[in-house]
Motif scaffolding. Structure first.
Motif, PDB file in Angstrom:
ATOM      1  N   GLU A 149       0.830  -1.208   0.000  1.00 43.25           N
ATOM      2  CA  GLU A 149       0.000   0.000   0.000  1.00 43.25           C
ATOM      3  C   GLU A 149       0.863   1.256   0.000  1.00 43.25           C
ATOM      4  O   GLU A 149       0.543   2.253  -0.652  1.00 43.25           O
ATOM      5  N   PHE A 150       1.968   1.197   0.738  1.00 41.54           N
ATOM      6  CA  PHE A 150       2.881   2.336   0.800  1.00 41.54           C
ATOM      7  C   PHE A 150       3.492   2.603  -0.571  1.00 41.54           C
ATOM      8  O   PHE A 150       3.522   3.731  -1.048  1.00 41.54           O
ATOM      9  N   ALA A 151       3.921   1.539  -1.235  1.00 42.21           N
ATOM     10  CA  ALA A 151       4.521   1.696  -2.561  1.00 42.21           C
ATOM     11  C   ALA A 151       3.490   2.179  -3.569  1.00 42.21           C
ATOM     12  O   ALA A 151       3.793   2.985  -4.448  1.00 42.21           O
ATOM     13  N   GLY A 209       0.939   4.052  -2.881  1.00 47.21           N
ATOM     14  CA  GLY A 209       0.678   5.456  -2.590  1.00 47.21           C
ATOM     15  C   GLY A 209      -0.709   5.740  -2.061  1.00 47.21           C
ATOM     16  O   GLY A 209      -1.134   6.886  -2.007  1.00 47.21           O
ATOM     17  N   LEU A 237      -1.869   5.226   1.009  1.00 46.09           N
ATOM     18  CA  LEU A 237      -1.981   5.481   2.440  1.00 46.09           C
ATOM     19  C   LEU A 237      -2.116   6.967   2.722  1.00 46.09           C
ATOM     20  O   LEU A 237      -1.661   7.811   1.955  1.00 46.09           O
ATOM     21  N   SER A 238      -2.728   7.265   3.850  1.00 48.45           N
ATOM     22  CA  SER A 238      -2.781   8.653   4.305  1.00 48.45           C
ATOM     23  C   SER A 238      -2.888   8.636   5.817  1.00 48.45           C
ATOM     24  O   SER A 238      -3.073   7.576   6.428  1.00 48.45           O
ATOM     25  N   ARG A 295      -1.732   5.831   9.176  1.00 44.77           N
ATOM     26  CA  ARG A 295      -1.158   4.624   8.566  1.00 44.77           C
ATOM     27  C   ARG A 295       0.045   4.988   7.678  1.00 44.77           C
ATOM     28  O   ARG A 295       1.042   4.264   7.645  1.00 44.77           O
ATOM     29  N   LEU A 296      -0.045   6.151   7.017  1.00 46.25           N
ATOM     30  CA  LEU A 296       1.068   6.609   6.183  1.00 46.25           C
ATOM     31  C   LEU A 296       2.262   6.971   7.053  1.00 46.25           C
ATOM     32  O   LEU A 296       3.404   6.608   6.748  1.00 46.25           O
ATOM     33  N   ARG A 331       5.926   5.238   6.830  1.00 44.46           N
ATOM     34  CA  ARG A 331       7.140   6.038   6.583  1.00 44.46           C
ATOM     35  C   ARG A 331       8.211   5.736   7.619  1.00 44.46           C
ATOM     36  O   ARG A 331       9.379   5.554   7.290  1.00 44.46           O
ATOM     37  N   ARG A 367      11.565  -2.126   4.300  1.00 48.07           N
ATOM     38  CA  ARG A 367      12.043  -1.256   3.232  1.00 48.07           C
ATOM     39  C   ARG A 367      12.299  -2.051   1.949  1.00 48.07           C
ATOM     40  O   ARG A 367      11.935  -1.625   0.857  1.00 48.07           O
TER      41      ARG A 367
END
Lengths: 239, 180
Positions: A15-17, A19, A21-22, A25-26, A30, A40
């Protein structure tokens, strides 16, 4: 590596990759990216996988002010010319790919110049000689002019000669007919270098002798012979 | 055999403090990265502001790039996307994106339009094809636009829990497909 991650971690990485998330959770993702190596790596794996989609982004030329702003922020001033010159291109820096082998340069030198007999007196009427040095297949970017009366060699870098890779220095060599490179010294990082020549060196400057530049460690070659890649070479000829 | 990664080499040179390689890197990649920022932010001057932030980050972080784990352009695009998405989130916390998609099944590009540069990317394109057609489109558009779950829910006019389910299931299916 990623089997250290549980399925939640793998999904968060995806989900992070992606984009999506907000909020909290973001923030968590991070932080985890910064400190959790398996996480990572999983993110990077996803970024690589998704990167095929980036082909769909169109290219748009930025305004010149963007680069100016970047320079200002990082270097505090504008230092590099707006147009790509040799110094800016990858080719100059891909030294192993494009460097002429020293052997090839030496072999070429030996073909042109007859072996020097003993010691020669320098003829005060000896001609000025000039050489254009360039990388194989590239336009010349260094001009060297031998001035026998002044016992000096002037080396000019045609694209301004600003600072280069700090970890290596360019060293200039002359390769006469006996095919043994002799160092003429390390070039300073300036548009013009005036190298004073020893009397013994003057004899080496003959029509057809080769000049070459190799990249050496700070202070020049530790061995007295070129140790790094030869990035440019050229032959002396009369003006 | 993998094509040599020129951009990766420029990043490596940049990490050594080579300003000229950095300039070369900018010249080769800034148009593409501006395209990324523009697609995500739509506003030209904001996109250029972010582009500047991106390259400052590139200069400072070039040492973290590992050629064995990523291609240079991928690494750069990820920085640009993250920076632009950051700015997008600040600007509009609860997004109302411009294109509301009512019928998402017809205007998705053919799979062939997904240009591929490597086996890995070919696999992604093939695996996207395996998803339900509309879900592939959801993933693709969400990725390109930098949408959050809420943005995507608004764009596709579905509840946020629905979009989360679609996307999460798609991601799991993609990973499973690519691990085969």
């Amino acid at each position: 590596m990623s089997d250290q991650l549980n399925s939640d971690g793998r999904l968060l990485a995806a989900e992070f990759a992606l984009g999506v998330l907000s909020g909290e959770r973001l923030r968590r993702a991070r932080e985890r990216f910064d400190h959790d190596i398996p996480f990572r790596h999983e993110v990077e794996r996803w970024q690589e996988d998704l990167s095929g989609l980036t082909n769909e982004y169109e290219a748009v030329e930025p305004s010149p002010s963007v680069w100016a702003g970047i320079e200002q922020e990082i270097f505090g001033s504008s230092q590099t010319a707006p147009n790509a010159g040799l110094w800016h291109s990858l080719r100059f820096w891909r030294t192993t790919a494009m460097a002429t082998s020293l052997a090839a340069v030496v072999a070429a030198a030996a073909l042109v110049v007859p072996r020097l007999p003993g010691h020669l007196q320098t003829n005060p009427a000896a001609p000025s000689l000039i050489a254009s040095l360039h990388a194989r297949g590239e336009a010349p970017f260094l001009i060297a002019q031998f001035q026998p009366a002044q016992k000096q060699l002037i080396v000019r870098i045609s694209d301004g000669g600003r600072g280069v890779d700090e970890t290596r220095v360019p060293e200039l060599w002359i390769i006469p007919g006996d095919a043994v490179p002799r160092s003429l010294g390390v070039l300073a990082r300036s548009p013009e270098n005036k190298l004073k020549l020893e009397n013994s060196a003057l004899d080496l400057f003959v029509n057809g002798a080769t000049l070459a530049i190799s990249l050496e460690p700070e202070g020049g070659s530790p061995t007295g012979a070129p140790t790094g890649p030869v990035i440019a070479s050229g032959k002396l000829s009369p003006l | 055999m993998q094509k040599p990664d020129e951009i990766g080499e420029l990043i490596a040179q940049t990490s050594l403090g080579n300003r000229y390689a950095f300039r070369g890197l900018y010249e080769r990649t800034s148009a593409k990265l501006l395209g990324v920022c523009l697609r995500i932010l739509s506003d030209r001057s904001e996109a250029e502001e972010v582009l500047q932030e991106v390259y400052v980050k590139v200069w400072r972080r070039a040492g973290t790039f590992s050629a064995s784990r990523a291609r240079g352009i991928t690494w750069l695009a990820a920085i640009a996307r993250n920076q632009a998405i950051d700015r997008l989130r600040q600007r509009r916390p609860a997004a109302e994106p411009d294109d509301i998609l009512e019928d998402i099944s017809d205007d998705a590009p053919s799979p062939e339009a997904l240009a591929v540069r490597s086996d890995q990317n070919r696999m992604m394109a093939a695996c996207l094809n395996e998803l339900k057609h509309q879900h592939a489109d959801v993933v693709r558009r969400t990725y390109l636009a930098g949408w959050s779950y809420q943005d995507a829910a608004d764009a596709f006019d579905v509840p946020i829990n629905t979009i989360k389910t679609w996307i999460r299931r798609s991601l799991i299916a993609l990973r499973e497909c690519m691990s085969r």
